[in-house]
Write a protein that holds these residues in place. Structure first.
Motif, mmCIF file in Angstrom:
data_model
loop_
_atom_site.group_PDB
_atom_site.id
_atom_site.type_symbol
_atom_site.label_atom_id
_atom_site.label_comp_id
_atom_site.label_asym_id
_atom_site.label_seq_id
_atom_site.Cartn_x
_atom_site.Cartn_y
_atom_site.Cartn_z
ATOM 1 N N GLU A 5 27.872 -65.242 -20.516
ATOM 2 C CA GLU A 5 27.658 -64.897 -19.407
ATOM 3 C C GLU A 5 26.837 -63.265 -19.136
ATOM 4 O O GLU A 5 25.511 -62.703 -19.371
ATOM 5 C CB GLU A 5 28.151 -65.353 -18.374
ATOM 6 N N LEU A 6 27.687 -62.562 -19.970
ATOM 7 C CA LEU A 6 27.594 -61.095 -20.877
ATOM 8 C C LEU A 6 26.294 -60.811 -21.668
ATOM 9 O O LEU A 6 25.602 -59.706 -21.657
ATOM 10 C CB LEU A 6 29.209 -60.310 -20.780
ATOM 11 N N ILE A 7 25.909 -62.022 -22.145
ATOM 12 C CA ILE A 7 25.190 -61.610 -23.949
ATOM 13 C C ILE A 7 23.793 -61.606 -23.074
ATOM 14 O O ILE A 7 22.927 -60.936 -23.501
ATOM 15 C CB ILE A 7 26.524 -62.604 -24.675
ATOM 16 N N ASP A 8 23.757 -62.805 -22.535
ATOM 17 C CA ASP A 8 22.755 -62.881 -21.064
ATOM 18 C C ASP A 8 22.284 -62.380 -20.731
ATOM 19 O O ASP A 8 20.771 -61.477 -20.335
ATOM 20 C CB ASP A 8 22.299 -64.558 -20.170
ATOM 21 N N LYS A 9 23.421 -61.360 -19.930
ATOM 22 C CA LYS A 9 22.728 -59.788 -18.967
ATOM 23 C C LYS A 9 22.129 -59.038 -20.333
ATOM 24 O O LYS A 9 21.861 -58.175 -19.436
ATOM 25 C CB LYS A 9 23.972 -59.066 -17.930
ATOM 26 N N SER A 10 23.075 -58.719 -21.034
ATOM 27 C CA SER A 10 22.489 -57.900 -22.126
ATOM 28 C C SER A 10 21.659 -58.158 -22.489
ATOM 29 O O SER A 10 20.794 -56.887 -23.005
ATOM 30 C CB SER A 10 23.951 -57.178 -23.548
ATOM 31 N N LEU A 11 21.119 -59.045 -23.056
ATOM 32 C CA LEU A 11 19.866 -59.546 -23.093
ATOM 33 C C LEU A 11 18.386 -59.149 -23.006
ATOM 34 O O LEU A 11 17.707 -58.522 -22.930
ATOM 35 C CB LEU A 11 19.363 -60.576 -24.285
ATOM 36 N N ILE A 12 18.681 -59.112 -21.067
ATOM 37 C CA ILE A 12 17.904 -59.151 -20.337
ATOM 38 C C ILE A 12 17.083 -57.441 -21.216
ATOM 39 O O ILE A 12 15.996 -57.943 -20.972
ATOM 40 C CB ILE A 12 18.421 -59.052 -18.668
ATOM 41 N N ASN A 13 17.369 -56.818 -20.463
ATOM 42 C CA ASN A 13 17.412 -55.235 -20.535
ATOM 43 C C ASN A 13 17.942 -54.681 -21.941
ATOM 44 O O ASN A 13 17.108 -53.558 -22.241
ATOM 45 C CB ASN A 13 18.625 -54.797 -19.867
ATOM 46 N N TYR A 14 17.428 -55.667 -23.027
ATOM 47 C CA TYR A 14 18.102 -55.156 -24.284
ATOM 48 C C TYR A 14 16.183 -54.715 -25.244
ATOM 49 O O TYR A 14 15.856 -55.590 -24.831
ATOM 50 C CB TYR A 14 18.274 -56.468 -25.560
ATOM 51 N N ASP A 15 16.326 -53.529 -25.806
ATOM 52 C CA ASP A 15 15.204 -53.329 -26.149
ATOM 53 C C ASP A 15 14.822 -54.146 -27.474
ATOM 54 O O ASP A 15 15.369 -54.206 -28.810
ATOM 55 C CB ASP A 15 15.484 -51.867 -27.137
ATOM 56 N N PRO A 16 13.957 -54.412 -26.970
ATOM 57 C CA PRO A 16 13.079 -55.625 -28.225
ATOM 58 C C PRO A 16 12.503 -55.563 -29.385
ATOM 59 O O PRO A 16 12.570 -56.193 -30.175
ATOM 60 C CB PRO A 16 12.079 -56.094 -27.116
ATOM 61 N N THR A 17 12.732 -54.331 -29.623
ATOM 62 C CA THR A 17 12.180 -53.426 -31.374
ATOM 63 C C THR A 17 14.136 -53.181 -31.352
ATOM 64 O O THR A 17 13.323 -53.442 -33.055
ATOM 65 C CB THR A 17 11.463 -52.376 -31.149
#
Length: 104
Positions: free
Chosen positions: A17-29
């Protein structure tokens, strides 16, 4: 970081759950970091016995790690793949499906 910490504490559902939340706002670069997070997520799914999700994340992590040249993440992915090939799921079609991608 909270998701990774939850992994180390054995709180695998919380880690996902926490990794999913962080991936939402994670810089795609930041491809290498994204690959690392997906490898962690794959490991959490493995620990929970959810092999289809594990393999899906493992494939994506491997592809991103190769594109970014991250040998550390590639090695982590290969180690988890080796665990899969020695687990009770070794004959599962999900595991066989990634053999051509990750297997050596």
């Amino acid at each position: 970081q909270k998701g990774v910490n939850a992994m180390y504490l054995g709180k695998y559902k919380q880690a996902i759950e926490l990794i999913d939340k962080s991936l939402i706002n994670y810089d795609p670069t930041l491809v290498r970091g994204r690959a690392r997070l997906l490898a962690q997520k794959a490991e959490a799914y493995f620990k929970l016995g959810i092999i289809d999700a594990c393999v899906l994340n493992l494939k994506e992590a491997y592809t991103l790690a190769r594109s970014s040249g991250s040998s550390k993440v590639i090695n982590k992915v290969k180690a988890l793949y080796n665990n899969l090939t020695q687990s009770k799921w070794r004959k599962d079609w999900y595991v066989a499906e990634i053999n051509h991608l990750i297997g050596e």
